[in-house]
Design an enzyme around this catalytic site. Structure first.
Site, PDB file in Angstrom:
ATOM      1  N   ASP A 161     -32.365  -8.856 -94.511  1.00 30.57           N
ATOM      2  CA  ASP A 161     -31.613  -7.658 -94.894  1.00 30.57           C
ATOM      3  C   ASP A 161     -32.396  -6.690 -95.765  1.00 30.57           C
ATOM      4  O   ASP A 161     -31.818  -5.854 -96.450  1.00 30.57           O
ATOM      5  CB  ASP A 161     -30.348  -8.089 -95.645  1.00 30.57           C
ATOM      6  CG  ASP A 161     -30.663  -8.984 -96.839  1.00 30.57           C
ATOM      7  OD1 ASP A 161     -31.850  -9.048 -97.228  1.00 30.57           O
ATOM      8  OD2 ASP A 161     -29.733  -9.603 -97.387  1.00 30.57           O
ATOM      9  N   GLU A 170     -32.128 -14.807 -89.209  1.00 29.62           N
ATOM     10  CA  GLU A 170     -31.093 -14.807 -90.262  1.00 29.62           C
ATOM     11  C   GLU A 170     -30.110 -13.650 -90.032  1.00 29.62           C
ATOM     12  O   GLU A 170     -29.781 -12.872 -90.930  1.00 29.62           O
ATOM     13  CB  GLU A 170     -31.723 -14.721 -91.662  1.00 29.62           C
ATOM     14  CG  GLU A 170     -30.843 -15.266 -92.771  1.00 29.62           C
ATOM     15  CD  GLU A 170     -31.373 -14.937 -94.161  1.00 29.62           C
ATOM     16  OE1 GLU A 170     -31.314 -13.788 -94.598  1.00 29.62           O
ATOM     17  OE2 GLU A 170     -31.867 -15.875 -94.822  1.00 29.62           O
ATOM     18  N   GLU A 217     -28.309  -4.321 -99.068  1.00 32.72           N
ATOM     19  CA  GLU A 217     -28.593  -5.350 -98.051  1.00 32.72           C
ATOM     20  C   GLU A 217     -27.490  -5.521 -97.015  1.00 32.72           C
ATOM     21  O   GLU A 217     -27.774  -5.779 -95.842  1.00 32.72           O
ATOM     22  CB  GLU A 217     -28.889  -6.691 -98.736  1.00 32.72           C
ATOM     23  CG  GLU A 217     -30.222  -6.750 -99.474  1.00 32.72           C
ATOM     24  CD  GLU A 217     -30.171  -6.152-100.882  1.00 32.72           C
ATOM     25  OE1 GLU A 217     -29.073  -5.752-101.337  1.00 32.72           O
ATOM     26  OE2 GLU A 217     -31.232  -6.088-101.534  1.00 32.72           O
ATOM     27  N   HIS A 226     -32.051 -10.523-110.086  1.00 33.84           N
ATOM     28  CA  HIS A 226     -32.820  -9.313-109.775  1.00 33.84           C
ATOM     29  C   HIS A 226     -32.073  -8.291-108.933  1.00 33.84           C
ATOM     30  O   HIS A 226     -32.633  -7.274-108.548  1.00 33.84           O
ATOM     31  CB  HIS A 226     -34.093  -9.704-109.009  1.00 33.84           C
ATOM     32  CG  HIS A 226     -33.806 -10.132-107.598  1.00 33.84           C
ATOM     33  ND1 HIS A 226     -33.518 -11.424-107.273  1.00 33.84           N
ATOM     34  CD2 HIS A 226     -33.721  -9.435-106.443  1.00 33.84           C
ATOM     35  CE1 HIS A 226     -33.280 -11.520-105.973  1.00 33.84           C
ATOM     36  NE2 HIS A 226     -33.396 -10.315-105.440  1.00 33.84           N
ATOM     37  N   ARG A 257     -30.130  -5.278-107.174  1.00 29.82           N
ATOM     38  CA  ARG A 257     -29.950  -3.856-107.509  1.00 29.82           C
ATOM     39  C   ARG A 257     -28.560  -3.558-108.065  1.00 29.82           C
ATOM     40  O   ARG A 257     -28.407  -2.796-109.007  1.00 29.82           O
ATOM     41  CB  ARG A 257     -30.156  -3.004-106.250  1.00 29.82           C
ATOM     42  CG  ARG A 257     -31.556  -2.448-106.093  1.00 29.82           C
ATOM     43  CD  ARG A 257     -31.634  -1.557-104.846  1.00 29.82           C
ATOM     44  NE  ARG A 257     -32.846  -0.764-104.806  1.00 29.82           N
ATOM     45  CZ  ARG A 257     -34.048  -1.233-104.530  1.00 29.82           C
ATOM     46  NH1 ARG A 257     -34.216  -2.509-104.278  1.00 29.82           N
ATOM     47  NH2 ARG A 257     -35.098  -0.427-104.513  1.00 29.82           N
ATOM     48  N   HIS A 308     -38.359 -11.279-112.152  1.00 24.99           N
ATOM     49  CA  HIS A 308     -38.824 -10.388-111.084  1.00 24.99           C
ATOM     50  C   HIS A 308     -39.592  -9.224-111.725  1.00 24.99           C
ATOM     51  O   HIS A 308     -39.183  -8.721-112.775  1.00 24.99           O
ATOM     52  CB  HIS A 308     -37.580  -9.892-110.348  1.00 24.99           C
ATOM     53  CG  HIS A 308     -37.842  -9.173-109.071  1.00 24.99           C
ATOM     54  ND1 HIS A 308     -38.463  -7.951-109.021  1.00 24.99           N
ATOM     55  CD2 HIS A 308     -37.560  -9.498-107.784  1.00 24.99           C
ATOM     56  CE1 HIS A 308     -38.541  -7.550-107.761  1.00 24.99           C
ATOM     57  NE2 HIS A 308     -38.008  -8.475-106.991  1.00 24.99           N
TER      58      HIS A 308
HETATM   59  C1  UD1 Z   1     -36.198  -6.445-102.499  1.00 20.94           C
HETATM   60  C2  UD1 Z   1     -35.081  -6.404-101.445  1.00 20.94           C
HETATM   61  C3  UD1 Z   1     -34.011  -7.431-101.784  1.00 20.94           C
HETATM   62  C4  UD1 Z   1     -34.596  -8.809-102.030  1.00 20.94           C
HETATM   63  C5  UD1 Z   1     -35.710  -8.721-103.046  1.00 20.94           C
HETATM   64  C6  UD1 Z   1     -36.359 -10.064-103.169  1.00 20.94           C
HETATM   65  C7  UD1 Z   1     -34.554  -4.215-100.459  1.00 20.94           C
HETATM   66  C8  UD1 Z   1     -33.768  -2.985-100.592  1.00 20.94           C
HETATM   67  N1  UD1 Z   1     -34.434  -5.101-101.459  1.00 20.94           N
HETATM   68  O1  UD1 Z   1     -35.620  -5.988-103.710  1.00 20.94           O
HETATM   69  O2  UD1 Z   1     -33.097  -7.511-100.716  1.00 20.94           O
HETATM   70  O3  UD1 Z   1     -33.575  -9.639-102.522  1.00 20.94           O
HETATM   71  O4  UD1 Z   1     -36.686  -7.763-102.605  1.00 20.94           O
HETATM   72  O5  UD1 Z   1     -37.118 -10.197-104.309  1.00 20.94           O
HETATM   73  O6  UD1 Z   1     -35.263  -4.389 -99.499  1.00 20.94           O
HETATM   74  N2  UD1 Z   1     -42.552  -5.157-107.799  1.00 20.94           N
HETATM   75  C9  UD1 Z   1     -43.845  -5.433-108.220  1.00 20.94           C
HETATM   76  N3  UD1 Z   1     -44.546  -6.414-107.554  1.00 20.94           N
HETATM   77  C10 UD1 Z   1     -44.035  -7.115-106.513  1.00 20.94           C
HETATM   78  C11 UD1 Z   1     -42.724  -6.828-106.101  1.00 20.94           C
HETATM   79  C12 UD1 Z   1     -42.006  -5.841-106.740  1.00 20.94           C
HETATM   80  O7  UD1 Z   1     -44.340  -4.837-109.155  1.00 20.94           O
HETATM   81  O8  UD1 Z   1     -44.741  -7.966-105.951  1.00 20.94           O
HETATM   82  C13 UD1 Z   1     -41.783  -4.110-108.510  1.00 20.94           C
HETATM   83  C14 UD1 Z   1     -42.262  -2.694-108.147  1.00 20.94           C
HETATM   84  O9  UD1 Z   1     -42.159  -1.878-109.272  1.00 20.94           O
HETATM   85  C15 UD1 Z   1     -41.220  -2.282-107.092  1.00 20.94           C
HETATM   86  C16 UD1 Z   1     -39.973  -2.934-107.651  1.00 20.94           C
HETATM   87  O10 UD1 Z   1     -40.408  -4.198-108.146  1.00 20.94           O
HETATM   88  O11 UD1 Z   1     -41.119  -0.886-106.967  1.00 20.94           O
HETATM   89  C17 UD1 Z   1     -38.830  -3.096-106.715  1.00 20.94           C
HETATM   90  O12 UD1 Z   1     -39.214  -3.691-105.492  1.00 20.94           O
HETATM   91  P1  UD1 Z   1     -38.240  -3.496-104.217  1.00 20.94           P
HETATM   92  O13 UD1 Z   1     -38.798  -4.260-103.070  1.00 20.94           O
HETATM   93  O14 UD1 Z   1     -37.934  -2.070-103.999  1.00 20.94           O
HETATM   94  O15 UD1 Z   1     -36.860  -4.115-104.695  1.00 20.94           O
HETATM   95  P2  UD1 Z   1     -36.466  -5.620-104.981  1.00 20.94           P
HETATM   96  O16 UD1 Z   1     -35.476  -5.575-106.091  1.00 20.94           O
HETATM   97  O17 UD1 Z   1     -37.667  -6.452-105.100  1.00 20.94           O
HETATM   98  N1  UDP Z   2     -38.858 -17.881-105.476  1.00 19.97           N
HETATM   99  C1  UDP Z   2     -40.221 -18.066-105.749  1.00 19.97           C
HETATM  100  N2  UDP Z   2     -40.675 -17.797-107.015  1.00 19.97           N
HETATM  101  C2  UDP Z   2     -39.861 -17.345-108.003  1.00 19.97           C
HETATM  102  C3  UDP Z   2     -38.476 -17.130-107.709  1.00 19.97           C
HETATM  103  C4  UDP Z   2     -38.026 -17.403-106.429  1.00 19.97           C
HETATM  104  O1  UDP Z   2     -40.988 -18.484-104.881  1.00 19.97           O
HETATM  105  O2  UDP Z   2     -40.334 -17.119-109.122  1.00 19.97           O
HETATM  106  C5  UDP Z   2     -38.380 -18.136-104.097  1.00 19.97           C
HETATM  107  C6  UDP Z   2     -37.110 -18.937-103.940  1.00 19.97           C
HETATM  108  O3  UDP Z   2     -37.369 -20.324-103.848  1.00 19.97           O
HETATM  109  C7  UDP Z   2     -36.515 -18.383-102.647  1.00 19.97           C
HETATM  110  C8  UDP Z   2     -36.978 -16.940-102.641  1.00 19.97           C
HETATM  111  O4  UDP Z   2     -38.072 -16.865-103.553  1.00 19.97           O
HETATM  112  O5  UDP Z   2     -37.093 -19.001-101.506  1.00 19.97           O
HETATM  113  C9  UDP Z   2     -35.868 -16.046-103.087  1.00 19.97           C
HETATM  114  O6  UDP Z   2     -36.356 -14.780-103.322  1.00 19.97           O
HETATM  115  P1  UDP Z   2     -35.555 -13.682-104.120  1.00 19.97           P
HETATM  116  O7  UDP Z   2     -34.560 -14.341-105.015  1.00 19.97           O
HETATM  117  O8  UDP Z   2     -36.567 -12.769-104.704  1.00 19.97           O
HETATM  118  O9  UDP Z   2     -34.838 -12.874-102.964  1.00 19.97           O
HETATM  119  P2  UDP Z   2     -33.448 -13.054-102.213  1.00 19.97           P
HETATM  120  O10 UDP Z   2     -33.407 -14.406-101.620  1.00 19.97           O
HETATM  121  O11 UDP Z   2     -32.374 -12.814-103.233  1.00 19.97           O
HETATM  122  O12 UDP Z   2     -33.469 -11.970-101.197  1.00 19.97           O
END
Ligand code: UD1
Ligand code: UDP
Length: 381
Positions: free
Chosen positions: A96, A118, A132, A217, A219, A250
């Site tokens: 998603d 999924e 999502e 984490h 939104r 995160h």
């Molecule tokens: C995204 C997904 C969410 C998922 C989550 C898993 C969307 C809209 N959201 O949200 O569904 O649950 O990933 O973690 O697709 N950042 C870093 N380094 C990284 C990753 C992120 O610095 O490796 C920071 C950056 O500033 C980035 C921000 O996190 O701009 C947000 O990342 P983004 O992918 O937009 O949103 P998530 O909250 O991670």
């Molecule tokens: N996870 C990880 N390291 C972390 C936190 C989570 O590898 O520090 C793994 C966790 O086991 C799961 C996945 O990341 O498999 C979940 O990711 P996240 O919670 O970021 O996203 P969501 O599942 O909510 O989309």
């Protein structure tokens, strides 16, 4: 030989797609390429390294505090040329995220069939999880082959009028990833020692002390929701000095700002960086219980007999709720602290939530997905 293109870009997609990419790559019926958006950068790379995957295309789009417009438009534009050059017969997207939606939309524009891994999860509330739920519904509108984790998700699709012959109940590939990782840790003493040693830089694992593992984490929780979650964690830590709270945070600046400002001064709360998958799996296996708003962790923890307090108002994964191993506790300080205290104080309630069930899979989802795609193609030829 059929050309297949995987498109993903965040940590959870990488964890759940990696075992499947590896199965496709080994199969001579397919020419498999991997395109990562790098919607996540460090967290994606951690996972690719662990599963030994090298992308064929890396869109490298991540910006600090990025917004949905920029993620979507950058991926869509970059995929145009890749699709025109590689001409895949099938695109596989997962779950998603905005990367998954952009991948499906690009495929649709280029008339390439889509397989959605999924598929079929629903809250029917476009505001939660945001964005999502909308992403998942839009992807399923564009999808040709649906791979659902459970019968409930299949029913969601049937109610929307999707054709039964296009739906495969595969189980969730996250269980394949989890079992693979657990076996790797179990069979490799050096790896376990390394995990313990590296973790001790952030959190001194002490078998005498119980710890609660936390992630948050989402939104829709930014601002008030996350503040209440942090206040609840502080109260739980203060009322229970005999336990620790370990929270890999995160890197999203919205999460970092709130957690750092509210949680750094509490001695039994450990804010630590996001962990490589094998480290996180190790902590999940050793914690007392988990408090989270994550999607994927809801699917993994039941296999590890770990109760989850889910800090959200709803879930698109009702199966573990129904089985009694996940409890929805919302995002208010009182409900979170009350349920956490109950799990800490009442062994009977704890036991009732800590039985092992696998509503989301048996570790064979990847096999089923490949078989289904092959059979479908054979029937068409
Ligand atoms: C995204 C997904 C969410 C998922 C989550 C898993 C969307 C809209 N959201 O949200 O569904 O649950 O990933 O973690 O697709 N950042 C870093 N380094 C990284 C990753 C992120 O610095 O490796 C920071 C950056 O500033 C980035 C921000 O996190 O701009 C947000 O990342 P983004 O992918 O937009 O949103 P998530 O909250 O991670
Ligand atoms: N996870 C990880 N390291 C972390 C936190 C989570 O590898 O520090 C793994 C966790 O086991 C799961 C996945 O990341 O498999 C979940 O990711 P996240 O919670 O970021 O996203 P969501 O599942 O909510 O989309």
């Amino acid at each position: 030989m059929k050309r297949v293109l995987f498109v993903f870009g965040t940590r959870p997609e990488a964890i759940k797609m990696a075992p499947l990419v590896n199965v496709f790559k080994k199969d001579s019926d397919f020419e498999t390429k991997l395109c990562v958006s790098a919607q996540h950068r460090e967290m994606l790379d951690q996972t690719l390294n662990f599963f030994n995957l090298q992308p064929d295309f890396d869109l490298n789009i991540m910006e600090s505090n990025q917004d949905l417009f920029s993620i979507t438009s950058k991926i869509l534009l970059a995929l145009k040329d890749i699709l025109k050059d590689f001409k895949p017969h099938l695109i596989l997207v997962h779950g998603d995220t905005t990367t998954a939606l952009s991948g499906a939309l690009a495929g649709f524009y280029e008339k390439v069939p889509i397989a959605h891994i999924e598929a079929g999860l629903r809250t029917h509330n476009l505001a939660s999880p945001y964005p999502e739920e909308a992403n998942r519904q839009m992807i399923d509108t564009l999808t040709n082959y649906y791979f659902v984790p459970t019968n409930d998700s299949k029913n969601n699709l049937l109610l929307e009028g999707k054709k039964e012959k296009n739906i495969c109940i595969s189980g969730n590939t996250v269980i394949d990833a989890l079992f693979l990782t657990l076996n790797l840790i179990k069979s490799n003493q050096n790896l376990e020692q390394k995990i313990k040693k590296d973790l001790s830089l952030y959190y001194p694992l002490n078998p005498q002390r119980k710890f609660i593992l936390v992630t948050a984490h989402r939104r829709e929780n930014f601002g008030e929701g996350l503040i209440q979650i942090c206040e609840a964690l502080k109260q739980i830590a203060y009322n229970n000095p005999q336990i620790d709270i370990v929270y890999p945070t995160h890197p999203n600046p919205n999460v970092q700002k709130t957690t750092k400002s509210l949680l750094t001064d509490t001695p039994n709360i450990f804010l630590i960086p996001p962990l490589n998958y094998e480290y996180f799996v190790y902590l999940m296996s050793h914690c007392y219980f988990i408090m989270t708003d994550s999607g994927g962790i809801q699917e993994e923890a039941p296999s590890l007999r770990k109760p989850i307090l889910l800090m959200r108002n709803n879930t698109e994964r009702p199966e573990a709720l129904e089985a009694g191993v996940v409890k929805l506790v919302g995002t208010h300080i009182q409900s979170i602290t009350k349920e956490a205290q109950n799990l800490l104080d009442n062994p009977k309630d704890y036991q009732a939530m800590s039985h092992s069930i696998n509503p989301y899979g048996d570790g064979k989802a990847c096999e089923r997905i490949v078989d289904f795609i092959k059979n479908f193609q054979r029937d068409k030829e």
